[in-house]
Design an enzyme around this catalytic site. Structure first.
Site, short mmCIF file in Angstrom:
data_model
loop_
_atom_site.label_atom_id
_atom_site.label_comp_id
_atom_site.label_asym_id
_atom_site.label_seq_id
_atom_site.Cartn_x
_atom_site.Cartn_y
_atom_site.Cartn_z
N GLN A 114 60.33 39.23 58.75
CA GLN A 114 61.78 39.48 58.74
C GLN A 114 62.20 40.06 60.08
O GLN A 114 63.38 40.27 60.32
CB GLN A 114 62.13 40.50 57.65
N VAL A 116 63.00 40.52 64.04
CA VAL A 116 63.63 39.67 65.06
C VAL A 116 62.98 39.92 66.42
O VAL A 116 63.30 39.24 67.38
CB VAL A 116 65.15 39.90 65.09
N ASP A 117 62.07 40.88 66.49
CA ASP A 117 61.35 41.08 67.75
C ASP A 117 60.27 40.01 67.88
O ASP A 117 60.05 39.21 66.96
CB ASP A 117 60.75 42.51 67.82
N HIS A 131 64.61 35.84 59.80
CA HIS A 131 65.90 36.43 60.17
C HIS A 131 66.28 36.20 61.63
O HIS A 131 67.11 36.93 62.17
CB HIS A 131 65.89 37.94 59.85
N CYS A 139 76.41 30.18 70.03
CA CYS A 139 77.85 30.37 69.86
C CYS A 139 78.13 30.68 68.39
O CYS A 139 77.62 29.99 67.50
CB CYS A 139 78.60 29.13 70.30
N CYS A 142 80.52 27.34 67.14
CA CYS A 142 80.02 25.96 67.07
C CYS A 142 78.50 25.88 67.04
O CYS A 142 77.94 24.79 66.87
CB CYS A 142 80.59 25.12 68.22
N GLY A 209 55.17 46.75 55.54
CA GLY A 209 56.25 47.42 56.28
C GLY A 209 57.63 46.90 55.97
O GLY A 209 58.47 46.81 56.85
N THR A 210 57.85 46.57 54.71
CA THR A 210 59.21 46.16 54.35
C THR A 210 59.66 46.96 53.13
O THR A 210 58.88 47.24 52.23
CB THR A 210 59.33 44.64 54.12
#
Ligand code: NAD
Ligand code: ZN
Length: 267
Positions: A114, A116-117, A131, A139, A142, A209-210
């Site tokens: 999960q 984003v690193d 994630h 953008c 679009c 770790g969640t």
């Protein structure tokens, strides 16, 4: 470090190792806690400095971006600044080694995150990101992907511009945003499919770790269990998750190397 673990916990690690040693399809889901020992705060940690007054959940949303795009962009630029020099810790390295061993032994090992690193990738893992990615942009209107500065510049992410000026899309003049799945947004179809397939067909599902609060990712352990898998949780603050078979209540960077060591001793 291992000396800090109680005999009861060490016995549980042994039990997990014995279970894992005889199974060949492993599915792992990591969350912010796996990067905590690298110095990246989780969402449950209080924010610091300028951002102390905000809750992460209130910034990571399409509504927040619609209301105040500059605020949300600034927050991500601040997060990028915070994360750019962070390195994988023993938990990331152990998972990368484990995946490598599984490939060599023709076993199935799917790592889903999960986060984003990119610390799993830095450690050498192939990872499915549910994630999105902190170091990519697109953008908001679009969807045009924007070459992320981290990818186009040096790999140490030294030349990244962390300033907080909004950037507009050259195709439609919408605002550029990080390529991250915000609260209330759909997960990337391909990544979710990979995760569901791996969870539904694994022998052991390990949640690391969640806080298991953010759905649909949090439902993967249930899916695994409904299909006959055993569930292991690694978290110093175990979640009130009744489907867990083995709880390893300590930091991932301590538990995972010990687990690997115990598995190696059994083969
Ligand atoms: P979370 O912040 O909700 O929970 C983190 C969990 O990790 C907690 O249960 C905590 O007890 C546990 N933890 C803390 N230190 C640990 C350690 N050393 N070892 C093992 N566990 C430890 O995080 P989440 O469940 O991943 O969900 C929140 C959302 O936050 C995710 O969608 C994720 O994208 C985002 N997020 C990502 C990062 C990142 O990429 N590093 C950082 C913060 C938040
Ligand atoms: Zn656009």
């Amino acid at each position: 470090m291992v000396a800090e673990l109680s005999p009861k916990l060490i016995a549980e690690v042994q039990r997990a190792a014995e279970l894992l040693a005889v199974q060949s399809r492993i599915c792992i889901l990591t969350g912010a806690g796996v990067s905590a020992e690298s110095g990246i705060p989780t969402f449950r940690d209080k924010q610091t400095g300028l951002w102390e007054q905000y809750r992460a959940e209130d910034l990571a949303s399409p509504n927040a971006f619609a209301r105040d795009p500059r605020l949300v962009w600034s927050w991500y630029q601040w997060r990028r600044q915070l994360v750019h020099d962070k390195k994988p810790n023993p938990a990331h390295h152990t998972l990368a080694q484990w995946q490598q061993d599984a490939i060599e032994n023709k076993k199935s090992f799917t790592l889903i995150t999960q986060n984003v690193d990119d610390l799993h990738e830095q450690a050498g893992s192939m990872t499915t990101h549910l994630h999105g990615h902190l170091w990519r942009n697109r953008c908001h209107d679009c969807g045009t992907p924007y070459p992320n500065k981290a990818e186009t510049l040096d790999s140490n992410k030294k030349s990244i511009n962390f300033d907080d000026s909004l950037i507009s899309c050259q195709q439609c003049s919408g605002y550029i945003r990080p390529d991250i799945v915000w609260f209330g947004e759909a997960l990337p179809v391909q990544a979710w499919q990979t995760a569901e397939n791996a969870a539904a067909s694994c022998d052991v599902f390990i949640s690391i770790g969640t806080s298991s609060l953010v759905y649909p990712a949090a439902g993967l352990a249930q899916l695994a269990q409904q299909n006959g898998a055993k569930v292991i949780e690694i978290n110093p603050n175990p979640t009130p998750n009744t489907i867990v078979d083995i709880t390893l209540a300590a930091n991932a960077g301590v538990v995972l190397p010990l687990l690997m060591q115990k598995m190696a001793a059994l083969t």
